[in-house]
Design a protein around this motif. Sequence first.
Motif, PDB file in Angstrom:
ATOM      1  N   LYS A 182     -18.217   8.792  30.869  1.00 54.33           N
ATOM      2  CA  LYS A 182     -17.990   8.347  31.658  1.00 54.33           C
ATOM      3  C   LYS A 182     -18.589   7.612  32.865  1.00 54.33           C
ATOM      4  CE  LYS A 182     -12.381   8.171  32.355  1.00 54.33           C
ATOM      5  NZ  LYS A 182     -11.357   9.470  32.669  1.00 54.33           N
ATOM      6  N   ALA A 183     -18.869   8.932  33.367  1.00 47.53           N
ATOM      7  CA  ALA A 183     -18.998   8.543  34.839  1.00 47.53           C
ATOM      8  C   ALA A 183     -20.290   7.515  35.355  1.00 47.53           C
ATOM      9  CB  ALA A 183     -19.771   9.859  35.449  1.00 47.53           C
ATOM     10  N   LYS A 184     -21.328   7.446  33.716  1.00 48.14           N
ATOM     11  CA  LYS A 184     -21.902   6.708  33.857  1.00 48.14           C
ATOM     12  C   LYS A 184     -21.400   5.282  34.008  1.00 48.14           C
ATOM     13  CE  LYS A 184     -25.874   4.611  30.842  1.00 48.14           C
ATOM     14  NZ  LYS A 184     -26.653   4.668  29.658  1.00 48.14           N
ATOM     15  N   ALA A 185     -20.117   4.911  33.138  1.00 42.60           N
ATOM     16  CA  ALA A 185     -19.933   3.373  32.929  1.00 42.60           C
ATOM     17  C   ALA A 185     -19.201   3.255  33.883  1.00 42.60           C
ATOM     18  CB  ALA A 185     -18.876   3.649  31.171  1.00 42.60           C
ATOM     19  N   MET A 186     -18.740   4.368  34.688  1.00 42.05           N
ATOM     20  CA  MET A 186     -17.714   3.817  36.024  1.00 42.05           C
ATOM     21  C   MET A 186     -18.827   3.710  36.887  1.00 42.05           C
ATOM     22  SD  MET A 186     -15.013   6.602  36.306  1.00 42.05           S
ATOM     23  CE  MET A 186     -14.260   5.994  37.494  1.00 42.05           C
ATOM     24  N   SER A 187     -20.552   3.469  37.054  1.00 47.38           N
ATOM     25  CA  SER A 187     -21.965   2.960  38.114  1.00 47.38           C
ATOM     26  C   SER A 187     -21.541   2.084  37.839  1.00 47.38           C
ATOM     27  CB  SER A 187     -22.734   4.538  37.493  1.00 47.38           C
ATOM     28  OG  SER A 187     -23.637   4.168  38.971  1.00 47.38           O
ATOM     29  N   GLN A 188     -21.913   1.376  38.566  1.00 47.56           N
ATOM     30  CA  GLN A 188     -21.962  -0.252  39.064  1.00 47.56           C
ATOM     31  C   GLN A 188     -23.453  -0.046  38.857  1.00 47.56           C
ATOM     32  OE1 GLN A 188     -21.420  -1.282  42.629  1.00 47.56           O
ATOM     33  NE2 GLN A 188     -19.029  -1.671  41.996  1.00 47.56           N
ATOM     34  N   GLY A 189     -24.556  -1.071  37.505  1.00 47.17           N
ATOM     35  CA  GLY A 189     -25.080  -1.075  36.668  1.00 47.17           C
ATOM     36  C   GLY A 189     -25.948  -0.930  36.193  1.00 47.17           C
ATOM     37  N   PRO A 271     -22.175  16.578  67.907  1.00 42.19           N
ATOM     38  CA  PRO A 271     -21.154  15.123  67.474  1.00 42.19           C
ATOM     39  C   PRO A 271     -20.532  15.097  66.120  1.00 42.19           C
ATOM     40  CG  PRO A 271     -23.748  15.058  67.911  1.00 42.19           C
ATOM     41  CD  PRO A 271     -23.130  16.586  68.122  1.00 42.19           C
ATOM     42  N   GLY A 272     -19.364  14.679  65.721  1.00 41.50           N
ATOM     43  CA  GLY A 272     -19.269  14.046  64.117  1.00 41.50           C
ATOM     44  C   GLY A 272     -19.955  13.080  63.774  1.00 41.50           C
ATOM     45  N   TRP A 273     -19.910  13.136  62.605  1.00 33.70           N
ATOM     46  CA  TRP A 273     -20.069  12.115  61.987  1.00 33.70           C
ATOM     47  C   TRP A 273     -19.682  10.902  62.269  1.00 33.70           C
ATOM     48  CZ3 TRP A 273     -24.586  13.262  58.046  1.00 33.70           C
ATOM     49  CH2 TRP A 273     -23.637  14.314  57.499  1.00 33.70           C
ATOM     50  N   PRO A 274     -21.092   9.688  62.505  1.00 31.44           N
ATOM     51  CA  PRO A 274     -20.493   8.520  62.719  1.00 31.44           C
ATOM     52  C   PRO A 274     -19.635   7.247  61.929  1.00 31.44           C
ATOM     53  CG  PRO A 274     -22.901   8.228  62.201  1.00 31.44           C
ATOM     54  CD  PRO A 274     -22.204   9.954  61.896  1.00 31.44           C
ATOM     55  N   ALA A 275     -19.420   6.491  62.997  1.00 34.45           N
ATOM     56  CA  ALA A 275     -18.609   5.822  61.840  1.00 34.45           C
ATOM     57  C   ALA A 275     -19.378   5.284  60.499  1.00 34.45           C
ATOM     58  CB  ALA A 275     -17.654   4.505  62.362  1.00 34.45           C
ATOM     59  N   ALA A 276     -18.904   4.961  59.251  1.00 33.97           N
ATOM     60  CA  ALA A 276     -19.339   4.666  57.757  1.00 33.97           C
ATOM     61  C   ALA A 276     -19.962   3.678  58.557  1.00 33.97           C
ATOM     62  CB  ALA A 276     -18.225   4.695  56.845  1.00 33.97           C
ATOM     63  N   ALA A 277     -20.668   3.094  57.869  1.00 32.77           N
ATOM     64  CA  ALA A 277     -22.001   2.388  57.583  1.00 32.77           C
ATOM     65  C   ALA A 277     -21.648   1.139  56.339  1.00 32.77           C
ATOM     66  CB  ALA A 277     -23.464   2.615  57.688  1.00 32.77           C
ATOM     67  N   ALA A 278     -22.266  -0.270  56.114  1.00 32.57           N
ATOM     68  CA  ALA A 278     -21.642  -0.828  55.312  1.00 32.57           C
ATOM     69  C   ALA A 278     -22.230  -0.606  54.252  1.00 32.57           C
ATOM     70  CB  ALA A 278     -22.403  -2.659  55.516  1.00 32.57           C
ATOM     71  N   PRO A 279     -21.236  -0.529  53.104  1.00 38.43           N
ATOM     72  CA  PRO A 279     -20.852   0.196  51.799  1.00 38.43           C
ATOM     73  C   PRO A 279     -22.411  -0.733  50.998  1.00 38.43           C
ATOM     74  CG  PRO A 279     -19.596  -1.393  51.854  1.00 38.43           C
ATOM     75  CD  PRO A 279     -19.870  -1.657  53.260  1.00 38.43           C
ATOM     76  N   GLY A 280     -23.439   0.517  50.849  1.00 47.23           N
ATOM     77  CA  GLY A 280     -24.649   0.359  50.118  1.00 47.23           C
ATOM     78  C   GLY A 280     -24.657   1.271  49.308  1.00 47.23           C
ATOM     79  N   SER A 281     -23.425   2.490  48.656  1.00 44.32           N
ATOM     80  CA  SER A 281     -24.552   3.433  47.936  1.00 44.32           C
ATOM     81  C   SER A 281     -22.899   3.637  46.975  1.00 44.32           C
ATOM     82  CB  SER A 281     -24.337   5.015  48.645  1.00 44.32           C
ATOM     83  OG  SER A 281     -23.585   5.349  49.083  1.00 44.32           O
ATOM     84  N   ALA A 282     -23.236   3.927  45.588  1.00 44.38           N
ATOM     85  CA  ALA A 282     -22.458   4.196  44.537  1.00 44.38           C
ATOM     86  C   ALA A 282     -22.556   5.621  43.773  1.00 44.38           C
ATOM     87  CB  ALA A 282     -22.484   3.254  43.504  1.00 44.38           C
ATOM     88  N   GLY A 283     -21.633   6.087  43.980  1.00 44.66           N
ATOM     89  CA  GLY A 283     -21.481   7.888  43.612  1.00 44.66           C
ATOM     90  C   GLY A 283     -20.891   7.728  42.207  1.00 44.66           C
ATOM     91  N   ALA A 284     -21.504   9.050  41.247  1.00 39.72           N
ATOM     92  CA  ALA A 284     -21.316   8.661  40.037  1.00 39.72           C
ATOM     93  C   ALA A 284     -19.574   9.324  39.759  1.00 39.72           C
ATOM     94  CB  ALA A 284     -22.092  10.046  38.969  1.00 39.72           C
TER      95      ALA A 284
END
Length: 284
Positions: A182-189, A271-284
Motif C-alpha cells: 500500500k505504501a509502495k502504491a502511494m509512492s510516485q513512480g 538556528p532553526g531549520w531553514p524554509a522548505a525547499a522546492a518539492p523534490g522528494s517523495a516519502g513512503a
Amino acid sequence: MTQNTVTNAVAVRQTGPGAMVEAYRADLATVMPSHVKPDTFVRLAVGVLRRDEKLAMAAQNNPAALMGALMDAAQLGLQPGTEQFYLVPRKVKGRMEVQGIRGYQGEIELIYQAGAVSSVIVEVVRQADSFKYSPGRDERPAHEIDWDAEDRGALRLVYAYAVMKDGATSKVVVLNRAQVMKAKAMSQGSDTPYSPWQKHEEAMWMKTAAHRLTKWVPTSAEYMREQLRAQAEVASEQAPVVPTMPPIPPTSQPHDDEDEAIEAEFVDDQPGWPAAAAPGSAGA
C-alpha cells in the motif's frame, strides 16, 4: 575517440547539470546542517550525474526539479545519490526529470540526528524466518534466522524500533506485505524501472518501516535544543545560593548607584531549520 568527441564531452561537462550543481554550491551550503560538508555533498551529486546518463538527461530536461531534489537532500542533511537519498529519473508529462527519494539509511540518519537514540534496528522477515512479537507483552521482537539456509524465502514482514539513550525501547513498528505494498502504491513512480522499489526492494521495505518509526521518535534538532534548555534550567535551580549582603546603613546623602536585579534568559543560539525547499522528494 575523435577530437570532436572529446571536445563535445568537455563542453557538456562544463555546461551540463554537474556544472550547474557546482554553480549552486553556496546556495546548497546555506540550507545544510552544520555537520554536512558542502564539498562532499556536491561531489556526490556531480558524481552520480556523470555516472548515470539517463539521470543526466532527466536533469537537463528540468534543471529546477534537480535543484529542488538537491535542496531537499541538503536541508535534511542527507547524501544525494546514495541509500540515504536516491536520485532517480521519472517521466512527467512525457519527459524525464529528476526525483529525490529518501532511502532507509536516510530515515535512520534523521533519527540519529535528533540525538535521542543510541541505536535503530530495522530488519526484514522472510518466509523461512521465525518471528514472534506480542505488543504489550514483549518489549522487542524475537527474530530468528537460519543463516545456513540457501533461500530464506520471500519477504514477509518488516519491523523497526529504536533503543533510547536511557535504555528504553520505542514503539515497535511491524508491517506485513499488504501494508508495504500500500505504501509502495502511494509512492510516485514506484512502478517505473528506475524506481528504487524495482532495484532495491528489500531496502525500500526497510525504508517504509523506518519512515513509520519517525512518527514515534524525535527526528530533528529541536529535541536536542529542548534537552539543553531543560538541563540549563535544572542547573540554574540547583546553583548554590549566594548569601545576601547586610543592608548598608543610611548616610546623610542617598546612594545613587543602587544595584539593579537583571533577569537572565536562556537564549537558544542554534538556528532553526531553514524554509522548505522546492518539492523534490517523495516519502513512503
